[in-house]
Design a protein around this motif. Structure first.
Motif, PDB file in Angstrom:
ATOM      1  N   GLY A   1      32.974  34.176  42.340  1.00  0.00           N
ATOM      2  CA  GLY A   1      32.458  32.826  42.407  1.00  0.00           C
ATOM      3  C   GLY A   1      30.945  32.813  42.447  1.00  0.00           C
ATOM      4  N   GLU A   2      30.382  31.627  42.559  1.00  0.00           N
ATOM      5  CA  GLU A   2      28.933  31.479  42.535  1.00  0.00           C
ATOM      6  C   GLU A   2      28.269  32.109  43.752  1.00  0.00           C
ATOM      7  OE1 GLU A   2      27.861  27.454  41.994  1.00  0.00           O
ATOM      8  OE2 GLU A   2      28.963  27.206  40.124  1.00  0.00           O
ATOM      9  N   ILE A   3      28.946  32.067  44.913  1.00  0.00           N
ATOM     10  CA  ILE A   3      28.334  32.600  46.130  1.00  0.00           C
ATOM     11  C   ILE A   3      28.067  34.098  45.985  1.00  0.00           C
ATOM     12  CG2 ILE A   3      28.716  33.050  48.592  1.00  0.00           C
ATOM     13  CD1 ILE A   3      30.222  30.437  48.759  1.00  0.00           C
ATOM     14  N   GLU A   4      29.027  34.826  45.424  1.00  0.00           N
ATOM     15  CA  GLU A   4      28.865  36.263  45.273  1.00  0.00           C
ATOM     16  C   GLU A   4      27.669  36.628  44.400  1.00  0.00           C
ATOM     17  OE1 GLU A   4      31.605  34.626  45.044  1.00  0.00           O
ATOM     18  OE2 GLU A   4      33.241  35.567  46.150  1.00  0.00           O
ATOM     19  N   LEU A   6      24.796  35.099  44.410  1.00  0.00           N
ATOM     20  CA  LEU A   6      23.517  34.797  45.046  1.00  0.00           C
ATOM     21  C   LEU A   6      22.837  36.094  45.484  1.00  0.00           C
ATOM     22  CD1 LEU A   6      24.481  31.775  47.343  1.00  0.00           C
ATOM     23  CD2 LEU A   6      23.160  31.695  45.223  1.00  0.00           C
ATOM     24  N   GLY A   7      21.507  36.042  45.537  1.00  0.00           N
ATOM     25  CA  GLY A   7      20.763  37.202  46.015  1.00  0.00           C
ATOM     26  C   GLY A   7      19.442  37.354  45.296  1.00  0.00           C
ATOM     27  N   ASP A   8      18.559  38.127  45.902  1.00  0.00           N
ATOM     28  CA  ASP A   8      17.273  38.459  45.291  1.00  0.00           C
ATOM     29  C   ASP A   8      16.852  39.810  45.849  1.00  0.00           C
ATOM     30  OD1 ASP A   8      16.296  37.997  47.856  1.00  0.00           O
ATOM     31  OD2 ASP A   8      15.512  35.997  47.365  1.00  0.00           O
ATOM     32  N   GLU A   9      15.543  40.095  45.791  1.00  0.00           N
ATOM     33  CA  GLU A   9      15.100  41.405  46.270  1.00  0.00           C
ATOM     34  C   GLU A   9      15.219  41.545  47.787  1.00  0.00           C
ATOM     35  OE1 GLU A   9      11.518  38.671  46.048  1.00  0.00           O
ATOM     36  OE2 GLU A   9      13.272  39.161  44.814  1.00  0.00           O
ATOM     37  N   ASN A  10      15.440  40.416  48.481  1.00  0.00           N
ATOM     38  CA  ASN A  10      15.495  40.461  49.937  1.00  0.00           C
ATOM     39  C   ASN A  10      16.911  40.502  50.511  1.00  0.00           C
ATOM     40  OD1 ASN A  10      12.615  40.253  50.352  1.00  0.00           O
ATOM     41  ND2 ASN A  10      12.796  38.112  49.700  1.00  0.00           N
ATOM     42  N   PHE A  11      17.907  40.034  49.737  1.00  0.00           N
ATOM     43  CA  PHE A  11      19.260  40.044  50.279  1.00  0.00           C
ATOM     44  C   PHE A  11      20.280  40.057  49.147  1.00  0.00           C
ATOM     45  CE2 PHE A  11      18.970  35.612  49.189  1.00  0.00           C
ATOM     46  CZ  PHE A  11      20.285  35.210  48.961  1.00  0.00           C
ATOM     47  N   ARG A  12      21.522  40.435  49.495  1.00  0.00           N
ATOM     48  CA  ARG A  12      22.637  40.337  48.567  1.00  0.00           C
ATOM     49  C   ARG A  12      23.911  40.055  49.354  1.00  0.00           C
ATOM     50  NH1 ARG A  12      25.264  45.558  47.797  1.00  0.00           N
ATOM     51  NH2 ARG A  12      24.280  47.130  49.124  1.00  0.00           N
ATOM     52  N   ILE A  13      24.879  39.409  48.734  1.00  0.00           N
ATOM     53  CA  ILE A  13      26.152  39.080  49.362  1.00  0.00           C
ATOM     54  C   ILE A  13      27.079  40.286  49.249  1.00  0.00           C
ATOM     55  CG2 ILE A  13      28.128  37.511  49.379  1.00  0.00           C
ATOM     56  CD1 ILE A  13      25.515  36.144  50.084  1.00  0.00           C
ATOM     57  N   LEU A  14      27.497  40.818  50.391  1.00  0.00           N
ATOM     58  CA  LEU A  14      28.373  41.986  50.390  1.00  0.00           C
ATOM     59  C   LEU A  14      29.841  41.608  50.275  1.00  0.00           C
ATOM     60  CD1 LEU A  14      26.683  44.073  53.242  1.00  0.00           C
ATOM     61  CD2 LEU A  14      26.344  44.272  50.767  1.00  0.00           C
ATOM     62  N   GLU A  15      30.238  40.507  50.938  1.00  0.00           N
ATOM     63  CA  GLU A  15      31.652  40.152  50.968  1.00  0.00           C
ATOM     64  C   GLU A  15      31.794  38.685  51.337  1.00  0.00           C
ATOM     65  OE1 GLU A  15      35.717  41.378  53.470  1.00  0.00           O
ATOM     66  OE2 GLU A  15      33.857  42.538  53.679  1.00  0.00           O
ATOM     67  N   THR A  16      32.777  38.023  50.767  1.00  0.00           N
ATOM     68  CA  THR A  16      33.101  36.646  51.142  1.00  0.00           C
ATOM     69  C   THR A  16      34.603  36.538  51.384  1.00  0.00           C
ATOM     70  OG1 THR A  16      33.481  35.916  48.865  1.00  0.00           O
ATOM     71  CG2 THR A  16      31.229  35.717  49.706  1.00  0.00           C
ATOM     72  N   SER A  17      34.963  35.614  52.284  1.00  0.00           N
ATOM     73  CA  SER A  17      36.384  35.359  52.541  1.00  0.00           C
ATOM     74  C   SER A  17      36.512  33.964  53.133  1.00  0.00           C
ATOM     75  CB  SER A  17      36.967  36.404  53.501  1.00  0.00           C
ATOM     76  OG  SER A  17      36.322  36.323  54.758  1.00  0.00           O
ATOM     77  N   PRO A  18      37.633  33.289  52.880  1.00  0.00           N
ATOM     78  CA  PRO A  18      37.814  31.941  53.431  1.00  0.00           C
ATOM     79  C   PRO A  18      38.056  31.986  54.939  1.00  0.00           C
ATOM     80  CG  PRO A  18      39.803  32.651  52.307  1.00  0.00           C
ATOM     81  CD  PRO A  18      38.755  33.691  52.035  1.00  0.00           C
ATOM     82  N   HIS A  19      37.583  30.946  55.622  1.00  0.00           N
ATOM     83  CA  HIS A  19      37.826  30.820  57.061  1.00  0.00           C
ATOM     84  C   HIS A  19      39.187  30.184  57.280  1.00  0.00           C
ATOM     85  CE1 HIS A  19      37.280  29.637  61.270  1.00  0.00           C
ATOM     86  NE2 HIS A  19      36.298  30.502  61.306  1.00  0.00           N
ATOM     87  N   GLY A  20      39.780  30.461  58.431  1.00  0.00           N
ATOM     88  CA  GLY A  20      41.106  29.929  58.718  1.00  0.00           C
ATOM     89  C   GLY A  20      41.137  28.447  59.005  1.00  0.00           C
ATOM     90  N   ASN A  21      39.989  27.875  59.400  1.00  0.00           N
ATOM     91  CA  ASN A  21      39.919  26.453  59.737  1.00  0.00           C
ATOM     92  C   ASN A  21      38.940  25.729  58.828  1.00  0.00           C
ATOM     93  OD1 ASN A  21      41.628  26.871  62.005  1.00  0.00           O
ATOM     94  ND2 ASN A  21      39.855  27.554  63.200  1.00  0.00           N
ATOM     95  N   LYS A  22      39.235  24.461  58.579  1.00  0.00           N
ATOM     96  CA  LYS A  22      38.304  23.651  57.797  1.00  0.00           C
ATOM     97  C   LYS A  22      37.099  23.283  58.646  1.00  0.00           C
ATOM     98  CE  LYS A  22      41.775  21.451  54.819  1.00  0.00           C
ATOM     99  NZ  LYS A  22      42.355  20.154  54.392  1.00  0.00           N
TER     100      LYS A  22
END
Length: 205
Positions: A1-4, A6-22
């Motif tokens: 998805g789009e979140i994965e 995201l990133g630049d020279e300062n950070f990157r997304i390692l892992e995403t997962s849905p939360h159990g609650n809205k």
């Protein structure tokens, strides 16, 4: 998805997962901001404003985005409630909530001079619990107000909202009635209390 992606020279997304609650309104504990003031401002002025925010808190206004591009969402919400219609769908609920927000802002504006003080009959907001209690003697609670443990609360009118009594109740009712509120508006709204001010944490120049 789009979140994965995201990133630049300062950070990157390692892992995403849905939360159990809205996520629901109120689940956000706070935001962090950096403000840049244009032009020159005397250091003494900035320090005085910071000290004021620390001691008295920040007025808890609903912002202009709540009222739409034409600043009239609350009027549409009032018409919905006057027609004895239950707000159905996201847009109708948004309008009805804008009407509640407008009434809250009116009460807050009227109490700005005494934002860091309680009135007899106030429903004081306990910041650590998100609950309210009725104030009989404001002087007995003055130290808790000064410590930002409790604050005056204002109305988000609805059928389950508690009303203040005494001087605070008379003032609140006169303000929202003058703004156009009637008890019939509450039929399709739950209602709640909201603190008139919020603490500002980690404030520094």
């Amino acid at each position: 998805g789009e979140i994965e992606n995201l990133g630049d020279e300062n950070f990157r997304i390692l892992e995403t997962s849905p939360h159990g609650n809205k996520l629901k309104p109120g689940h956000l504990s706070g935001n962090r901001f950096e403000l840049f003031l244009p032009g020159e401002a005397e250091e003494s002025f900035i320090e005085a404003r910071i000290a004021e925010l620390r001691s008295e808190g920040l007025p808890n206004y609903f912002g202009v985005q709540r009222f739409g591009a034409r600043r009239d969402n609350h009027l549409a919400g009032k018409r919905i409630l006057e027609g004895n219609r239950k707000p159905k769908g996201g847009r109708a609920k948004l309008m009805a909530h804008a009407w509640q927000s407008y009434l809250f802002n009116r009460v807050l504006s009227a109490r700005m001079e005494g934002l860091a003080a309680l009135l007899p009959g106030d429903l004081a907001w306990i910041h650590g619990k998100g609950a309210v209690f009725s104030v009989e003697n404001p002087l007995e609670e003055a130290s808790r107000v000064a410590a930002m443990d409790i604050s005056p609360s204002g109305p988000l009118p609805g059928r389950k909202m508690s009303l203040p009594s005494g001087e605070a109740g008379d003032l609140e009712l006169s303000i929202i009635r003058e703004a156009g509120w009637t008890p019939e508006h509450d039929r399709h709204l739950m209602g709640a209390r909201r603190p008139l001010r919020v603490p500002v944490k980690d404030l520094a120049a």
